[in-house]
Write an enzyme that holds these catalytic residues in place. Structure first.
Site, PDB file in Angstrom:
ATOM      1  N   LYS A  50       0.841  -1.205   0.000  1.00 33.01           N
ATOM      2  CA  LYS A  50       0.000   0.000   0.000  1.00 33.01           C
ATOM      3  C   LYS A  50       0.869   1.244   0.000  1.00 33.01           C
ATOM      4  O   LYS A  50       0.705   2.139   0.858  1.00 33.01           O
ATOM      5  CB  LYS A  50      -0.945   0.005   1.205  1.00 33.01           C
ATOM      6  CG  LYS A  50      -1.993  -1.079   1.164  1.00 33.01           C
ATOM      7  CD  LYS A  50      -2.980  -0.849   2.284  1.00 33.01           C
ATOM      8  CE  LYS A  50      -4.152  -1.769   2.204  1.00 33.01           C
ATOM      9  NZ  LYS A  50      -5.154  -1.540   3.203  1.00 33.01           N
ATOM     10  N   HIS A  51       1.820   1.258  -0.891  1.00 35.53           N
ATOM     11  CA  HIS A  51       2.667   2.432  -1.045  1.00 35.53           C
ATOM     12  C   HIS A  51       3.288   2.418  -2.445  1.00 35.53           C
ATOM     13  O   HIS A  51       3.210   1.417  -3.156  1.00 35.53           O
ATOM     14  CB  HIS A  51       3.766   2.458   0.033  1.00 35.53           C
ATOM     15  CG  HIS A  51       4.686   1.273  -0.015  1.00 35.53           C
ATOM     16  ND1 HIS A  51       4.683   0.269   0.916  1.00 35.53           N
ATOM     17  CD2 HIS A  51       5.659   0.942  -0.908  1.00 35.53           C
ATOM     18  CE1 HIS A  51       5.586  -0.631   0.610  1.00 35.53           C
ATOM     19  NE2 HIS A  51       6.196  -0.244  -0.492  1.00 35.53           N
ATOM     20  N   ALA A  52       3.892   3.540  -2.786  1.00 39.85           N
ATOM     21  CA  ALA A  52       4.714   3.626  -4.003  1.00 39.85           C
ATOM     22  C   ALA A  52       6.105   4.057  -3.562  1.00 39.85           C
ATOM     23  O   ALA A  52       6.300   4.476  -2.415  1.00 39.85           O
ATOM     24  CB  ALA A  52       4.123   4.652  -4.966  1.00 39.85           C
TER      25      ALA A  52
END
Ligand code: TYD
Length: 144
Positions: A50-52
């Site tokens: 749940k991140h970039a």
């Protein structure tokens, strides 16, 4: 596939003793391996990631079991199931990622181009959307 993302198959050196795969930085993959981490004992109902990343190249290999990798660059969204120690998923660019559906025996190994740096993480999906939108507008202006 999403720009900067591709699947890769590694050749297996197999003989009567068994199988072996070798991965060398700047040879099988286009970066120097600065970090290796692996994820295991993750429950099937858990969603990780749940991140970039702002500036990171990664190669994901499911050494054992399977899991799903969702990738989203703000324009396209794609989910692949990763399984098999000879199959890798290369991710570069500003791509949101989520890992889910971990089998109980899943061991997900990640080779990364940089050391762990919290400043490289983006936890706001809107930032990925905005970046995609700006790139699109810039591209359209450039084409005028
Ligand atoms: P986290 O980012 O929550 O994992 P995921 O993206 O898979 O959901 O990381 C879990 C913990 O591990 C967190 O305390 C940060 C730490 N960590 C490191 O120390 N080094 C690393 O290279 C990574 C990826 C995580």
């Amino acid at each position: 596939m999403i720009d900067g993302v591709y699947k890769v198959s590694f050749p297996i050196h197999g003989d009567e003793k068994g199988s072996l795969i070798a991965i060398e930085g700047n040879k099988n993959i286009d970066f120097t391996i600065e970090r290796v981490y692996y994820i295991f004992d993750t429950s099937p109902n858990v969603v990780r990631g749940k991140h970039a990343h702002r500036d990171l190249k990664q190669l994901l290999i499911c050494m054992h079991g399977s899991c799903d990798i969702l990738m989203d660059n703000g324009l396209e969204r794609e989910t692949i199931t990763l399984t098999g120690p000879d199959k890798g998923l290369y991710i570069s660019g500003f791509v949101w990622r989520e890992m889910s559906n971990f089998s109980q025996d899943c061991v997900l190994m990640v080779l990364a181009s940089k050391k762990f740096d919290t400043a490289d993480y983006v936890y706001d999906y809107d930032e990925v959307l905005q970046s995609a939108l700006q790139a699109r507008v810039g591209g359209e202006r450039g084409a005028m």
